[in-house]
Motif scaffolding. Structure first.
Motif, PDB file in Angstrom:
ATOM      1  N   ARG A 120       0.806  -1.222   0.000  1.00 49.68           N
ATOM      2  CA  ARG A 120       0.000   0.000   0.000  1.00 49.68           C
ATOM      3  C   ARG A 120       0.831   1.261   0.000  1.00 49.68           C
ATOM      4  O   ARG A 120       0.331   2.342  -0.266  1.00 49.68           O
TER       5      ARG A 120
ATOM      6  N   LEU B 240       3.501   3.782  -1.436  1.00 50.63           N
ATOM      7  CA  LEU B 240       3.955   4.077  -2.794  1.00 50.63           C
ATOM      8  C   LEU B 240       5.439   3.810  -2.984  1.00 50.63           C
ATOM      9  O   LEU B 240       5.864   3.292  -4.020  1.00 50.63           O
TER      10      LEU B 240
ATOM     11  N   PHE C 262      -5.165   7.928  -2.289  1.00 48.29           N
ATOM     12  CA  PHE C 262      -5.155   8.319  -3.693  1.00 48.29           C
ATOM     13  C   PHE C 262      -6.108   7.437  -4.482  1.00 48.29           C
ATOM     14  O   PHE C 262      -5.716   6.790  -5.443  1.00 48.29           O
ATOM     15  N   LYS C 263      -7.354   7.386  -4.050  1.00 45.49           N
ATOM     16  CA  LYS C 263      -8.325   6.565  -4.765  1.00 45.49           C
ATOM     17  C   LYS C 263      -9.494   7.412  -5.252  1.00 45.49           C
ATOM     18  O   LYS C 263     -10.618   6.969  -5.260  1.00 45.49           O
ATOM     19  N   GLU C 264      -9.221   8.640  -5.657  1.00 46.00           N
ATOM     20  CA  GLU C 264     -10.345   9.490  -6.018  1.00 46.00           C
ATOM     21  C   GLU C 264     -10.827   9.275  -7.433  1.00 46.00           C
ATOM     22  O   GLU C 264     -11.968   9.555  -7.742  1.00 46.00           O
TER      23      GLU C 264
ATOM     24  N   ILE D  45      -1.613   4.321  -0.692  1.00 50.71           N
ATOM     25  CA  ILE D  45      -2.534   4.276  -1.829  1.00 50.71           C
ATOM     26  C   ILE D  45      -3.939   4.686  -1.432  1.00 50.71           C
ATOM     27  O   ILE D  45      -4.659   5.320  -2.199  1.00 50.71           O
ATOM     28  N   ASP D  46      -4.335   4.356  -0.209  1.00 49.73           N
ATOM     29  CA  ASP D  46      -5.718   4.615   0.194  1.00 49.73           C
ATOM     30  C   ASP D  46      -6.087   6.083   0.102  1.00 49.73           C
ATOM     31  O   ASP D  46      -7.254   6.421  -0.026  1.00 49.73           O
TER      32      ASP D  46
END
Lengths: 121, 1062, 230
Positions: free
Chosen positions: A22, A24, A116-118, A113-114
């Protein structure tokens, strides 16, 4: 065969990082490991048992009395040339990825990552 | 002619030098940038031009370093590579211009370097003939695009860029491994050399197949196929639109060419399988997922991804599908046209979306109507994208469908379903954007790139049409006629400043065209069913165009051009020489009529479009089933047909939609009711008859090939009968003039359908007579309604009343129309009913006869309702000063009314034409006979029209005389001077009971008028929407998941292609 | 859960690829273009390092691409990190005396070594990329040791660009004089195993060495300057 298997293992470890991690930076490290694995694999494809490196600095690598080199004495130089290029390309991609991550950090103050999930469905 | 390597070298030097020049200032760097682009574009254009004009006869090969391949690397530039290079640089230039004008991100010089090298990378990718060199150029392209995608530096772009980097790295790993392994397998890295080392039998072992899969898979990832395309959609949504335009319009096409070429070099035997699975899946999934998409850029992204899927499908067939002859040529053109169409339309759409600025499609309300030029560019791009003729997208799809081999018919069906789905969401967006109120644009940036792109698109439309007609070898008249239509419409558009001028020009064109037609020997000598309909169309068009004069002031400048398009495309349908030209003009008619209806109310127009698209594509699928012969164009007179039942059903669907036959009728009420009043007469009187024409063609040419055609025809007649009855019932309970007339139109066309379905000469006589007659009286009613609406400002029946006092002429004409509709002698409606009932009796279809008769009774009910509610009863105060309808409309009304009387007295006015037409359908006599001038005899009896007319008029005169004799003895009473139940009315409204005239009957027929069909459609639509909304969450936004899907796809491919391991 | 699924599919793919590699014999002699490269490598290039002759001469176009890739990465990185105080909150600590002293001693040697590598690319293992990287590592050592160390970005950009232009320019010269891009027959090949041999190869590799050194140094500098406080 061991070389092949080991390189493949490296590649899949790198892939595993891209699929599971998760963070980066860890993903980038994974991609870097994958690159390394690929390069190792390519080099091992070029190896021939009992032959020497493709640097012709000794006279006895030549065929008798000419400037033609004895092919049976030298390892395959082409994969080595290819790997040269591949390593540089790998570095370039890693550099780009890292700069993107630095920017991402400055925008969201996070490198998970969580956050950056838009962009989705 | 420039050496391709110079293009690469010069661009490189320029890019490197910007590194120094950046210290000299922005303007200097921009200058260097544009000079380089200009040089590159001109150079590659000269090469492409050389190929086009055959100056360059063979592909160019450039040996780098002087070493022959496979020792050295070489470039290989052929026709397709050169064309694609031109596209890449053009789109790149446009996108750069757009970006710079919009405000390019700082530091600008570096962005321009990235842009230059992006274009260079893709050019190198296209030109090289060495697998490892390909890898290097792919990396150049990728890295440049990583930087450009991230250029906006906001959360979205960075997120998209990172996902792209990860997936792109996986892709390049496989490409690299594949390339090196190919070297190990074949001994060199040169594509041609390796290709010569491979033959297909090597694929049965284990090595080559895995290597090829790996290499091609790496490229496949870049082609944005489902299920591993989440990253691509995120780029479309998140990155700078100029960058997206280059990537989607240019770069990804380069990957595509490389993919297809490589598969060809590798002689990959499973390309077709992969292409079908992934191409179809990508196309269908994207076109449905887009339905629920609210972000306009992601919506365009879904469309792009879908188009790529279609391209992959086409490419797979071209290389691996065993196509021969014409099919192969068609497929090649389909590919070229798809690429060109998508690159130019999609990039324009992204530019325009960026200029408009709003991301949510709901915020696009009125974008087109408020900003004319923007709207024009937007509309052209959307129409081209969706495949409307005469734009390039249409020809591309047509070539593609024609080229697919017969045994893959399911692919044709699925692609057409996807195409219909695409129309649904694109035109939902269009519907919102064409709403009448909205914002005026105030954008920063230049519209020039979009303008150039659209100009190219328009030129390509011409190219597409030209190439289609020349390659397929269809008669050149079709092309000429199409060109004529387009030029006429443009001419009318150009003088769009004055509606009057447009009206005059359009009318003049129609009249002179008709005149030339009559003078044309070929046309006059043979009078057949086609001539019948041509005359019908032209006469109707002239009459109805004339009537639009007073209404036209409120119309937009595109009304008359679209009117011309519609009318002439209907002529084109009538004179079509084969099924494909029929289809081409049919689609032209559907699209132009959609745009006209859209000038009224938007949602009904959208429903009309979707239904027409479903019908049209269904027809195309049916035509595909008929397609035989070397050039795959099916002609009407076919000797043997493989699957005639399915073909007939599919083709019929299109015609039934236009005829408004139940259950395909849901579009009709609102499309008729809310379209511009000037257009509705044409829509009802002429356009629906095109469905009739098509139905006749199908029955005449296809049904004879079907074994149990009687059952099918009988069923068709039932459809007609039920339509006639139920639509009439629905009309009874409507409260809007045009909506009653709308349902009435469909109901009447139901009668015509019965007549056709009888397939006897008497049946055809009835049908053709009623076709013409319906045009006369329904046209009359609609024109009168248009005038009434124009004067009173409303079409709602309860608000009218008593207009007989103010509009006596209109009343008279309307009365004639009503009487004709009801089929009462002495007017012309009776002959139609007489013929139809005789025909039904002849074939002993008693139940249908009963229903038809019952429907006539119901028709009388709504006829009376119209008359009563509008003209009789009390006149409201606000209409006290209303004038008679405008003069042109009065003229037309009276002409049409006079026609009903004339034909009523002498039915042979129409019948003599229909007789000739029927003879050419293969019947020896029209089923009835003339005795003398006025008596018509069939085997069931006779009637004398003249005698009946005299009788009726005589009775009328007698009654009139009696009335005047008695009149003196009558005491006149004011309308409000009545009292009942002790109440004295003081306003007209309370006494006029035009509202809900048949309320008491409603309960009796409730079951029949309940909107079963409409609700079913709605439930299906909502169900689909809910399903789409659920499934599209497949794209979770999570990078790990996206990467996982890449690996899952690879496992899947390995599994289905290589069974050796497990 | 995700881990299990990922491992499962990775294993499947891995097994397929393993089955491929099981069929490739390890260490067997090669056939194909490499035979030409090895046999005639000295005759056609006069450079001892066969890999260099492949990289710069036979497949010089790839190297040009590679150089472009690195240029792209450096440009892209400086584009993305332009005036970004992204990692402001991370301070650099003062380096230890050991590091500083070692750097003072080693830096010139590293530079020399790197230069040696790329100058002798055609004779010994190595070449432009390797040498440039070594030089860049020296620069990085300076960054680690001294927080106040700055590079002159203008100078670096200029070196980078000039070197790139030199490479592409040499290629164009070949096109003009010898009818093919990157032809090596423009100047004489010289004698095997001597410094001045292998035609244009040393010149190209020197240019590449400078370029890579400048680029990687610039890259490091750009990244580090996201942390600096001014």
């Amino acid at each position: 065969m061991v070389f092949f298997a080991a390189s493949l293992l490296l590649i899949f470890i790198g892939l595993y990082a891209a699929l599971v991690k998760r963070n980066l930076i860890k993903i980038i490290i994974g991609l870097s490991i994958m690159d390394t694995g690929v390069n190792m694999l390519i080099i091992s494809l070029g190896f021939v048992k009992g032959r020497t490196a493709p640097i012709i600095s000794l006279k006895d690598l030549f065929k008798k009395g000419s400037l033609l080199v004895d092919v049976s004495k030298v390892v395959d130089p082409l994969p080595q040339a290819l790997v040269l290029t591949a390593i540089v390309i790998g570095v370039a991609v890693t550099a780009m990825a890292l700069s993107v991550v630095i920017r991402m950090y400055s925008v969201k103050k996070s490198i998970e990552i969580d956050d950056f999930k838009e962009l989705k469905w | 002619m420039v050496n391709p390597v110079v293009i690469i070298a010069v661009t490189l030097i320029a890019a490197f030098s910007i590194g120094i020049f950046q210290f000299l200032g922005k303007k200097f760097v921009r200058g260097v940038f544009w000079l380089t682009i200009l040089f590159d574009f001109t150079a590659i254009l000269s090469i492409a031009y050389g190929f086009l004009t055959k100056v360059i006869k063979a592909p160019i090969m450039v040996k780098i370093g002087g070493f022959p391949p496979p020792i050295g690397i070489n470039l290989y530039v052929d026709q397709l590579s050169a064309y694609l290079g031109v596209v890449v640089f053009f789109i790149g230039a446009m996108a750069a211009y757009h970006w710079i004008n919009r405000g390019i991100d700082d530091p600008e010089p570096k962005a321009l370097v990235l842009m230059l090298l992006l274009l260079l990378g893709s050019t190198g990718m296209i030109f090289t003939q060495d697998f490892f060199n390909l890898f290097v150029f792919i990396e150049i392209t990728s890295i440049a695009s990583y930087g450009l995608v991230a250029s906006k530096l906001d959360g979205f772009s960075l997120e998209a860029a990172f996902k792209y980097i990860v997936v792109g790295s996986i892709s390049s790993t496989f490409v690299l491994l594949g390339a090196v392994l190919l070297y190990k397998f074949a001994g060199s890295l040169n594509m041609l050399d390796i290709s010569n080392h491979i033959n297909k039998s090597m694929y049965s072992g284990g090595m080559l197949i895995i290597i090829s899969i790996m290499f091609l898979f790496g490229l496949l990832i870049e082609l944005e196929v489902f299920p591993m395309n989440g990253w691509a959609l995120d780029i479309y949504q998140g990155a700078n639109p100029a960058v997206v335009a280059i990537l989607a319009g240019g770069i990804v096409k380069g990957f595509y060419l490389v993919f297809v070429r490589s598969a060809n070099y590798l002689k990959f035997p499973y390309l077709l399988k992969i292409g079908i699975i992934f191409g179809l899946a990508t196309y269908l999934v994207s076109q449905f997922f887009a339905w629920k998409q609210k972000d306009i850029r992601r919506l365009f992204g879904y469309s792009s991804v879908g188009q790529l899927g279609l391209l992959i499908l086409a490419g797979a067939f071209y290389i691996n599908g065993n196509l021969t002859g014409f099919a192969k040529k068609y497929m090649l053109f389909a590919i070229i046209f798809f690429v060109l169409n998508h690159s130019f339309s999609k990039s324009t759409l992204f530019f325009l979306a960026d200029l408009f600025g709003k991301r949510n499609i709901e915020e696009w309300k009125g974008a087109i109507s408020q900003n004319k030029f923007f709207g024009f560019l937007f509309s052209s791009s959307v129409l081209s994208m969706a495949g409307a003729p005469p734009f390039l997208g249409f020809w591309a799809k047509l070539f593609f469908i024609l080229a697919i081999p017969r045994q893959y018919f399911y692919i044709v069906v699925l692609v057409l379903i996807g195409a219909a789905a695409e129309i649904l969401y694109y035109f939902n967006l269009y519907r919102i954007a064409s709403e009448n109120d909205g914002e005026v644009l105030d954008y920063k940036g230049s519209i020039i790139p979009s303008l150039f792109n659209v100009l190219v698109l328009l030129g390509l439309a011409v190219l597409g049409a030209y190439k289609f007609f020349t390659i397929t070898g269809m008669e050149i008249q079709n092309a000429k006629f199409l060109a004529f239509i387009t030029v006429s419409a443009i001419a009318v558009l150009i003088i769009g400043i004055s509606r009057i001028a447009q009206w005059i020009l359009a009318l003049g064109m129609l009249i002179s065209f008709s005149y030339h037609l009559i003078r044309n020997q070929n046309f006059v000598s043979v009078f057949n069913i086609q001539s019948f309909f041509v005359i019908l169309v032209l006469v109707g068009a002239v009459i109805f165009l004339f009537a639009t004069y007073p209404l036209s002031k409120k119309y937009s400048a595109s009304f008359y051009p679209l009117f011309i398009f519609t009318v002439f495309s209907m002529v084109g349908i009538s004179v079509a020489s084969n099924w494909i030209s029929l289809f081409i003009f049919w689609e032209l008619m559907s699209w132009s009529s959609y745009l006209l209806i859209n000038q009224g109310s938007k949602k009904p127009a959208w429903i009309y479009l979707v239904m027409s698209a479903i019908g049209g594509y269904s027809m195309l699928a049916g035509i595909k089933l008929l397609s035989t012969g070397s050039n795959l164009i099916p002609v009407f007179k076919a000797s043997a047909i493989a699957a005639p039942v399915w073909a007939a059903i599919l083709i019929f669907t299109a015609f039934l939609v236009k005829m408004g036959t139940a259950p395909l009728h849901i579009w009709a009420r609102d499309a008729y009711g809310e379209s511009p009043d000037g257009f509705t007469p044409l829509l009802s009187g002429v356009l629906s008859k095109m469905g009739v024409f098509g139905a006749i063609l199908t029955i005449v040419y296809l049904i004879p090939h079907i074994s149990h055609s009687n059952i099918i025809l009988y069923g068709l007649a039932w459809f007609g009968a039920l339509t006639a009855l139920f639509m009439a019932l629905l009309a009874v309970f409507q409260e809007d003039v045009k909506k009653i007339l709308a349902y009435s139109s469909i109901s009447q066309v139901g009668y015509i359908l019965i007549g056709i379905a009888l397939a006897t000469s008497l049946g055809y006589s009835a049908a053709l007579y009623h076709t013409v007659n319906h045009l006369i009286f329904k046209g009359l009613l609609f024109v009168a309604a248009a005038g009434i609406i124009y004067r009173t400002g409303t079409s709602y029946l309860p608000e009218m009343g008593g207009l007989i006092r103010r509009m006596p002429f209109t009343f008279l004409a309307f009365l004639m129309g009503i009487i004709t509709l009801a089929g009462i002698p002495p007017l012309s409606g009776f002959a139609g009913k007489w013929l139809l009932y005789s025909a039904l009796l002849e074939k002993r279809w008693m139940f249908i006869l009963l229903i038809a008769m019952f429907a006539s009774i119901v028709a009388f009910m709504y006829c009376y309702k119209l008359l009563h509610a509008i003209f009789l009863g009390q006149l409201r105060d606000k209409y006290r000063d209303t004038k008679e309808v405008p003069l042109p409309i009065v003229i037309i009304e009276l002409i049409l009314a006079g026609l009903t009387m004339a034909v009523g007295m002498k039915p042979s006015l129409i019948l003599r034409f229909s007789d000739k037409a029927i003879k050419t359908l293969g019947f020896s006599n029209p089923g009835y006979a003339y005795e003398g001038a006025h008596r018509i005899v069939s085997k069931f009896g006779y009637w004398n029209a003249y005698f009946m007319a005299v009788f009726a008029i005589g009775s009328f005169i007698i009654a009139l005389v009696l009335f005047f004799l008695v009149k003196a003895k009558i005491r006149k009473v004011g309308q409000l001077d009545i009292g009942y139940a002790g109440e004295v009315p003081d306003s007209p409204e309370s006494v006029h009971f035009g509202y809900d005239l048949y309320a008491h009957m409603r309960r009796a027929v409730r079951v029949f008028i309940y909107p079963h069909v409409e609700n079913s459609y709605r439930r299906i639509y909502q169900g689909l929407m809910a399903f789409v909304d659920y499934t599209r969450r497949f794209y979770t936004g999570d990078l790990n998941t996206y990467a996982l899907w890449v690996i899952i796809t690879l496992s899947f491919i390995f599994y289905i292609l290589y069974k050796g391991v497990f | 859960m995700r881990k299990i699924v990922a491992i499962f599919f990775l294993t499947i793919v891995g097994l397929y690829m393993l089955s491929l590699f099981a069929q490739i014999p390890f260490g067997k002699p090669y056939k194909g273009v490499s035979e030409h490269y090895v046999e005639r490598g000295i005759v056609e290039n006069r450079g001892s390092n066969l890999v260099t002759s492949i990289v710069v001469n036979y497949r010089g176009f790839d190297t040009l691409g590679e150089v472009t890739v690195l240029f792209l990465a450096a440009t892209g990185l400086s584009f993305l990190l332009f005036s970004c105080k992204c990692l402001r909150e991370f301070k650099r600590i003062r380096s230890s005396l050991v590091l500083r002293t070692a750097t003072d001693t080693l830096f010139p040697l590293i530079l020399l070594f790197g230069a040696y590598i790329f100058i002798h690319g055609h004779l010994t293992p190595g070449g432009g990329f390797q040498g440039g990287s070594v030089i860049a590592s020296g620069v990085m050592l300076l960054f680690l040791a001294y927080r106040s160390f700055h590079v002159n970005h203008k100078a670096l950009s200029t070196i980078e660009s000039l070197a790139g232009i030199t490479f592409a320019g040499i290629g164009l010269v070949g096109l003009i004089y010898a009818k093919s891009f990157l032809a090596n027959s423009v100047i004489s090949l010289g004698q095997w195993n001597k410094l001045f041999s292998a035609g244009l190869i040393p010149f190209i590799y020197i240019a590449v060495g400078f370029k890579v050194g400048a680029e990687l140094s610039g890259l490091i500098s750009d990244m580090i300057s996201t942390t600096k406080e001014d």
